[in-house]
Design a protein around this motif. Structure first.
Motif, short mmCIF file in Angstrom:
data_model
loop_
_atom_site.label_atom_id
_atom_site.label_comp_id
_atom_site.label_asym_id
_atom_site.label_seq_id
_atom_site.Cartn_x
_atom_site.Cartn_y
_atom_site.Cartn_z
N ALA A 154 0.92 -1.06 -0.07
CA ALA A 154 0.00 -0.01 -0.06
C ALA A 154 0.79 1.23 0.11
O ALA A 154 0.50 2.37 -0.49
CB ALA A 154 -0.95 0.10 1.20
N PHE A 155 1.96 1.36 0.60
CA PHE A 155 2.82 2.55 0.83
C PHE A 155 4.00 2.35 0.19
O PHE A 155 4.94 3.52 0.05
CB PHE A 155 3.10 2.78 2.50
CG PHE A 155 1.92 2.88 3.16
CD1 PHE A 155 1.48 4.45 3.25
CD2 PHE A 155 0.92 1.96 3.62
CE1 PHE A 155 0.21 4.75 4.22
CE2 PHE A 155 -0.25 2.17 4.42
CZ PHE A 155 -0.52 3.66 4.60
N ASP A 202 -1.57 9.56 1.41
CA ASP A 202 -1.46 10.84 1.53
C ASP A 202 -1.30 11.34 2.58
O ASP A 202 -0.62 12.51 2.58
CB ASP A 202 -2.96 11.33 0.95
CG ASP A 202 -3.09 11.17 -0.61
OD1 ASP A 202 -2.11 11.09 -1.34
OD2 ASP A 202 -4.51 11.07 -0.82
N LYS A 203 -1.75 10.94 3.89
CA LYS A 203 -1.54 11.41 5.09
C LYS A 203 0.21 11.29 5.35
O LYS A 203 0.59 12.10 6.05
CB LYS A 203 -2.21 10.46 6.21
CG LYS A 203 -3.71 10.96 6.25
CD LYS A 203 -4.39 10.15 7.42
CE LYS A 203 -5.79 10.63 7.84
NZ LYS A 203 -6.43 9.95 8.70
N LEU A 213 9.08 9.47 -1.96
CA LEU A 213 9.83 10.45 -0.84
C LEU A 213 11.16 10.12 -0.72
O LEU A 213 11.99 11.36 -0.31
CB LEU A 213 8.99 10.25 0.48
CG LEU A 213 7.58 10.80 0.16
CD1 LEU A 213 6.63 10.46 1.52
CD2 LEU A 213 7.24 12.20 0.22
N GLU A 214 11.63 8.99 -0.49
CA GLU A 214 12.92 8.61 -0.38
C GLU A 214 13.83 9.18 -1.86
O GLU A 214 15.07 9.94 -1.51
CB GLU A 214 13.55 7.21 -0.36
CG GLU A 214 13.08 6.54 0.98
CD GLU A 214 12.78 4.99 0.89
OE1 GLU A 214 12.57 4.38 1.93
OE2 GLU A 214 13.03 4.51 -0.37
N VAL A 216 5.15 13.99 6.24
CA VAL A 216 6.83 13.99 5.58
C VAL A 216 6.97 15.40 5.34
O VAL A 216 8.06 16.15 5.63
CB VAL A 216 7.01 13.03 4.53
CG1 VAL A 216 8.54 13.32 4.01
CG2 VAL A 216 6.97 11.66 5.35
N GLU A 217 6.06 16.11 4.55
CA GLU A 217 6.19 17.33 4.20
C GLU A 217 6.35 18.35 5.15
O GLU A 217 7.02 19.19 5.37
CB GLU A 217 5.15 17.78 3.24
CG GLU A 217 4.86 17.14 1.77
CD GLU A 217 6.18 17.43 0.79
OE1 GLU A 217 6.80 18.47 1.25
OE2 GLU A 217 6.34 16.67 0.05
#
Length: 260
Positions: free
Chosen positions: A110-111, A248-249, A118-119, A254-255
Motif C-alpha cells: 500500500a505504501f 496521502d497522510k 519520498l526517499e 513528511v512534508e
C-alpha cells in the motif's frame, strides 16, 4: 668348623643375597611399570575429557549465534537498522517487519510507491528492522532466511529492490516457502545484477543469521505490539483503526517534517 663348611655357608649366603637383589630388582621394575601405566591411563583419561570438552565447545560454537556480522552500511545502536534514502532527510520512517508477516506485506504494497518516491526526493529516510516473529509463532526458518538474504542484498547495494521483490512474492503465512534458499535465490534473479557468487554464498551460508537474531532481540526488548511497527520520527503512525494511515497522510506528515 672346617674350611669346607665355612666356604659352603658363605656360598649359600651369597646365593641368598643375590636372589634377594634379583627379587628387589624385579619388584622395582614392576612398581615402575605399574606407575607408568597409571600415568598413561591418567593422561589418556585427561585427553579423552579434553577431547569431549573440545567437542562440546565446538558443537556449541556451531549451534550458537557466533559473532554478529552486520550487513554493510547497517546503522543505529547495535547496527540492526538498514537505511534507505538520504541520511540528511528530516523525516525518518522506522519499520519493524517480518518477511512472512501478511500485515507487513499489506503495508508495503500500500505504501511502497509513496515511500520510495519520498526517499528519491530526499525528503524521507527509512530504517528497516528485520525480525522473525512468524518463525517463532508458526515454526520454520523463512523469516530468518529471508532476512539474511535481504542483508546479503544490502551488502550488494540492492536491499530496497530485493526487499520489495520478497513482499511482492510473499507466500501464505502458513507456507514456509522462504525457508528454501533456492526460492530466495530465484527471487533474487528478478533484481538486476544481484545474483553473484558472493551473494549466493552469503545466502547459502547464512552469513547474517546472527545479525537477524540480534535484530529480533532488540525488537523484543522494545516491547512493540507486533509487526509491522511503523514510526515516523519516533512516533507510531500505523495500526490505529480510529486514525488509519493513508499514503496521502504519510506524504503530508513528511512534508510537515521538512518545514519543521
Amino acid at each position: 668348623m672346617s674350611q669346607k663348611n665355612t666356604d659352603g655357608k658363605r656360598s649359600a649366603r651369597e646365593r641368598l643375597q643375590e636372589q634377594r637383589r634379583q627379587e628387589e630388582a624385579r619388584a622395582k621394575r614392576k612398581r615402575t611399570l605399574i606407575a607408568a601405566a597409571v600415568v598413561v591411563a591418567v593422561l589418556g583419561v585427561g585427553a579423552g575429557i579434553a577431547a569431549l570438552v573440545a567437542g562440546s565447545t565446538s558443537g556449541k560454537a556451531k549451534k550458537g549465534a557466533g559473532p554478529v556480522a552486520a550487513p554493510q552500511g547497517a546503522t543505529g545502536k547495535d547496527e540492526v537498522a538498514i537505511p534507505v534514502g538520504h541520511a540528511a532527510a528530516k523525516a525518518t520512517l522506522t519499520v519493524y517487519e517480518d518477511f512472512r508477516c501478511p500485515a507487513c506485506a499489506q503495508f508495503e504494497l500500500a505504501f511502497r510507491d509513496t515511500v520510495r518516491d519520498l526517499e528519491a526526493k530526499g525528503k524521507l529516510k527509512s530504517e528497516y528492522h528485520l525480525v522473525t516473529l512468524i518463525d517463532k509463532n508458526l515454526r520454520g526458518t523463512g523469516s530468518l532466511n529471508a532476512a539474511n538474504a535481504a542483508g546479503c542484498a544490502q551488502d550488494a547495494g540492492k536491499f530496497a529492490a530485493y526487499h520489495d521483490e520478497l513482499y511482492r512474492n510473499q507466500p501464505p503465512e502458513t507456507d514456509d516457502a522462504f525457508a528454501r534458499k533456492a526460492r530466495l535465490l530465484e527471487l533474487a534473479g528478478k533484481v538486476d545484477g544481484l545474483v553473484t557468487p558472493g551473494f549466493r554464498t552469503c545466502v547459502e551460508d547464512g552469513r547474517h543469521d546472527s545479525w537477524v537474531k540480534k535484530s529480533q532481540d532488540v525488537f523484543t526488548a522494545g516491547h512493540f505490539a507486533g509487526t509491522p511497527t511503523v514510526l515516523l520520527n519516533g512516533k507510531s503512525v500505523f495500526g490505529d483503526p480510529k486514525n488509519p494511515l493513508t499514503p496521502d497522510k504519510l506524504r503530508q506528515m513528511v512534508e510537515a517534517a521538512q518545514k519543521g
